[in-house]
Design an enzyme around this catalytic site. Structure first.
Site, PDB file in Angstrom:
ATOM      1  N   ASP A  98      37.021  41.775  29.019  1.00 30.05           N
ATOM      2  CA  ASP A  98      38.335  41.138  29.587  1.00 30.05           C
ATOM      3  C   ASP A  98      38.614  40.092  28.121  1.00 30.05           C
ATOM      4  OD1 ASP A  98      40.917  40.104  30.890  1.00 30.05           O
ATOM      5  OD2 ASP A  98      39.178  40.704  32.690  1.00 30.05           O
ATOM      6  N   ASP A 200      44.289  39.736  28.236  1.00 32.12           N
ATOM      7  CA  ASP A 200      44.997  39.051  29.687  1.00 32.12           C
ATOM      8  C   ASP A 200      46.120  38.033  28.940  1.00 32.12           C
ATOM      9  OD1 ASP A 200      44.339  37.662  32.493  1.00 32.12           O
ATOM     10  OD2 ASP A 200      44.455  35.858  31.058  1.00 32.12           O
ATOM     11  N   GLU A 257      47.972  43.725  29.126  1.00 33.25           N
ATOM     12  CA  GLU A 257      48.117  42.158  30.602  1.00 33.25           C
ATOM     13  C   GLU A 257      49.374  42.390  29.978  1.00 33.25           C
ATOM     14  OE1 GLU A 257      47.220  39.926  33.943  1.00 33.25           O
ATOM     15  OE2 GLU A 257      46.997  39.432  32.227  1.00 33.25           O
ATOM     16  N   HIS A 329      42.236  43.153  40.295  1.00 34.76           N
ATOM     17  CA  HIS A 329      41.655  41.563  40.380  1.00 34.76           C
ATOM     18  C   HIS A 329      42.917  40.584  41.241  1.00 34.76           C
ATOM     19  CE1 HIS A 329      42.658  41.090  36.389  1.00 34.76           C
ATOM     20  NE2 HIS A 329      42.255  39.556  36.503  1.00 34.76           N
ATOM     21  N   ASP A 330      44.293  40.789  40.420  1.00 35.86           N
ATOM     22  CA  ASP A 330      45.241  40.315  40.547  1.00 35.86           C
ATOM     23  C   ASP A 330      46.223  40.982  41.851  1.00 35.86           C
ATOM     24  OD1 ASP A 330      44.452  38.208  39.153  1.00 35.86           O
ATOM     25  OD2 ASP A 330      45.281  38.895  37.654  1.00 35.86           O
TER      26      ASP A 330
END
Length: 558
Positions: A98, A200, A257, A329-330
């Site tokens: 990440d 991210d 993302e 995860h979000d």
């Protein structure tokens, strides 16, 4: 299309803190992941995306990084990380890290130096601005609520900028020295053997550095972060420089993302020479949250979900590959989000998996998705850990919801739904830890767990394994990887999802019945073979129509 090493691969996101605890401290760790690599391999996983394992105070669960070159001691050591890389290589698997570079932690040495001397060399790494008339420099609302501007301690009328929590100051990408530090760090990880990055919140690095006010969109007098990001420009040049200095040199796999991208920029982002290898398709997830907050959340609508999926696939068809997700995860659990109540059973979960994993693009599975893990039903706000959830709870109360109504919103939408510990077996704490888990385990683990599904040939887990095997089957892999996505809209009953994956060699039809009744689907071509069926029944009537039971999914070679 130029063929790349990651084409045809299947990815899994692992959230280390909740995957498997090897040392009984209640927190998942790298050794725990290493011990489960054979499980991931058996699931058909080629690429593992690891949520952040860098050193962090964990204000935002590791997305606030205090040292990009260190492993958080909660997860283990750099030696553990190197072992993970080596063990994955033995299995022909790839590790994706990440990459969180829109912001860092307020405990990072850069920010600590900057806060001591905002006019010094590290002050340029961040955004410091004077206030206006005793107030913040502009009226921006952070993603986690409240102003994006935080007063600098000890400095009257000086603020720093943070799009997320105040402990996550935004990095100034307009500073060449800062950019070079980031490129150096990225290349260090790539040299170590990392295969790429999930990137991210990357669209947020672009700013209108004059920070003008915008019309308020809430009673707090602030405007949303989405508005702020959408008004900025120049992201393309920044991302291209990032790619040239890092990813391109290593043939790295990158997945962005990306929110607030302008529609005409899709080619720039994921085209043949795009900034990234691929980017996540969030179009279906954006349908559920309300315009101003979770208190306005919308119920699942099959037609809107299907149309969003079709539209995203069609837009990307001549451009590049999307990365397709059900959850991450979000997001809340897909089994609790994208299925009506009557379909929230094993057949429904298998049907949803079939629809997602056979799309054109890169399929991503999130840990626990492969066993059909569900949302957690909290009884009070104290059972949540997530900053965003707590903010949305307070927002719902301010907007007139009762405590119970606000809790219902959070139970449906909270990021903690996906962050609950992985459910391995029926032992205490679902076999995740013999200690006290950092976040409460979903009590349904006694019914939904890996061990129980391993031995059941009809389980969700074994169906996922059949799906990944089908996608990689040498007879069909070319079609599933490079074949066209063709939505089927004509003569299809309501509540049925139908699309083709086809090339010059073959046509494969994917069907799913989201309705509560049996429906009949007319086919233009005869069925040559049933490649996959999530139920035992398969019937073609005298009119040549396929009869689909409720929650039935079929994959048909025509």
């Amino acid at each position: 299309m130029e063929k790349k090493w990651w084409h045809g691969k299947i990815a899994c996101q692992v959230y280390p803190k909740s995957y498997y605890d090897s040392n009984r401290d209640g927190i998942g760790d790298l050794q725990g992941i290493i011990s489960k690599l054979d499980y991931l391999k058996a699931l058909g996983i080629d690429i593992v995306w690891l949520s952040p394992v860098y050193r962090s105070p964990f204000v935002d669960q590791g997305y606030d990084i205090s040292d990009y070159y260190e492993i958080a001691p909660e997860f283990g050591t750099m030696e553990d990380f190197d072992t993970l890389l080596a063990e994955m290589k033995k299995r022909g698997m790839y590790l994706v890290m990440d990459l969180v570079v829109n912001h860092c932690s307020s405990e990072h040495k850069w920010f600590q130096e900057a806060i001591r001397n905002p006019e010094g060399p590290y002050g340029k790494y961040f955004y410091f601005r004077k206030g206006k008339d005793g107030h913040a420099p502009s009226n921006y609302r952070s993603y986690f609520g409240g102003s994006m501007w935080e007063p600098v301690p000890g400095r009257e009328d000086l603020y720093y900028y943070h799009a997320f929590a105040k402990e996550q100051p935004d990095l100034n990408w307009y500073c060449p020295e800062l950019r070079n530090k980031i490129y150096e760090m990225i290349n260090w990880w790539l040299e170590k053997g990392v295969a790429g990055f999930r990137i991210d919140a990357i669209i947020n690095i672009q700013k209108d550095t004059t920070f003008p006010d915008y019309p308020a969109d809430g009673p707090d007098g602030l405007c949303s972060a989405d508005t702020v990001v959408s008004r900025a420009s120049g992201i393309g040049e920044m991302l291209e420089e990032l790619k040239v200095h890092t990813f391109q040199k290593y043939d790295a796999f990158t997945v962005g993302e990306v929110f607030n991208m302008k529609e005409e920029e899709l080619q720039e982002f994921i085209g043949e020479q795009g900034h990234f290898s691929t980017m996540f398709d969030f179009s279906q997830h954006l349908l559920t949250a309300g315009e101003h907050g979770w208190y306005e959340q919308r119920p699942f609508c099959f037609e809107a979900w299907r149309d969003a999926l079709f539209t995203a696939q069609e837009k990307a068809a001549s451009v590049g590959f999307l990365s397709n997700i059900i959850e991450n995860h979000d997001e809340p659990r897909g089994a609790s989000t994208f299925l009506p109540d009557y379909a929230q059973n094993d057949d429904g979960v298998k049907m949803l998996a079939t629809a997602s994993l056979l799309l054109r693009g890169v399929p991503f599975i999130y840990q626990g998705q492969e066993i059909g893990m569900r949302n957690f039903k909290a009884r009070s706000i104290e059972e949540f850990d997530d900053l965003n959830t707590k903010d949305q709870y307070e927002l719902a109360l301010r907007m007139g919801c009762t405590e119970q109504e606000a809790l219902v919103c959070c139970n449906r939408m909270s990021r903690d739904n996906a962050r609950r510990p992985m459910q391995w077996n029926t032992e205490d704490n679902a076999g995740f830890t013999t200690g006290t888990p950092w976040l409460k385990v979903n009590p349904d683990y006694t019914k939904i767990n890996v061990q129980g599904q391993e031995s059941d040939p009809d389980s969700v887990l074994n169906y996922y394994r059949k799906l990944t095997a089908l996608r990689k089957d040498p007879r069909y892999v070319q079609t599933f990887t490079y074949g066209r996505f063709v939505p089927v809209r004509e003569r299809i009953p309501e509540q049925v999802l139908a699309y083709l994956r086809e090339d010059e060699q073959q046509k494969i039809l994917v069907l799913g019945n989201w309705s509560e009744q049996t429906v009949k689907v007319s086919l233009e071509n005869a069925v040559k073979e049933v490649l996959l069926n999530n139920q035992k029944a398969f019937r073609i009537n005298e009119k040549g129509q396929v009869e689909l039971q409720s929650c039935q999914a079929l994959v048909l070679l025509l």
